[in-house]
Design an enzyme around this catalytic site. Sequence first.
Site, PDB file in Angstrom:
ATOM      1  CB  THR A  98      -0.929   0.010   1.223  1.00 20.30           C
ATOM      2  OG1 THR A  98      -1.733  -1.169   1.208  1.00 20.30           O
ATOM      3  CG2 THR A  98      -1.838   1.235   1.202  1.00 20.30           C
ATOM      4  CE  LYS A 173      -5.186  -1.933   1.771  1.00 16.49           C
ATOM      5  NZ  LYS A 173      -3.909  -2.654   1.776  1.00 16.49           N
ATOM      6  CE  LYS A 241       2.255   1.849   4.831  1.00 17.40           C
ATOM      7  NZ  LYS A 241       1.749   1.157   3.605  1.00 17.40           N
TER       8      LYS A 241
END
Length: 295
Positions: A98, A173, A241
Amino acid sequence: MTITRVGFIGLGIMGAPMAANLLKAGFDVTVWNRSSSRTQPLLEAGANGADSPAAVAAASEVTFSCVTNSADVEEVALGPGGVIEGAEAGSVYVDCSTIAPEMARKVAAALAKRDVAMLDAPVSGGDVGAQAGTLAIMVGGDPATFERCLPVLQAMGKTIVHVGPNGAGQVVKLCNQIAGGLNLLAAAEAIGLARKAGVDPDKMLQVVSAGAAGSWMLSNLAPRAVRGDYAPGFMVDLMQKDLRLVLDEANGTHTPLPGTALVSQLFQSIQAEGRGADGTQALVDAITKLGGAGG
């Protein structure tokens, strides 16, 4: 042409079971990980070892990576000893990390100059889905390249959707992380109210999970939190993150995401306690503590 030789770079909580499923599906798999000890179980299961990402790519028709962040992808794909140095013309690089959509597009453009195609194919489903081979995989890139790699992706995932050009997989995502974070917050608040009102949270989850409010988070992570099981299927630090990437993309597109910002702040309270390596179900404790009780 049928793909038989597949590489995998990054053998963490997600990458190791994904690579293992490629082996189980009969592919000739070559692996590399920064910490070489993580390769041992796969080597014992029949995988080939390599000493660099470039060596993995040189041995593979399709090379996958599943690493932590944008900088890591740039390093394994384009850095010294990276995929770009070993991949043959006509091969494919598929990144399941990701990362920022703009990084996916940068890597794709650099590899295209070497006649190497790229798909950004981040995954969802946690360690449970990685182990079971039932991941949801959202794929950005050339449609023909996607179709060519689909049989390989099917060894690791169940719902596999081509969502657009390079970078689109990463955008989807990020949308997934928005929905996942808010679903987890909903589960945390439901648990918080059940506890404060004197209702057994396990019994609450049993019935609510089966109704209109059911979600993956409610069925899979909420019970872990109630048991005090904080083993990470996905760590708080990694979710943060991802949420930073979400909020950066939202800033660039002027998209208001008030709920996501709140979830990020609650996770920050967990990190402030030194619990960044806990699973994301620790969010339940942030809500519990707001209510005046310990985690």
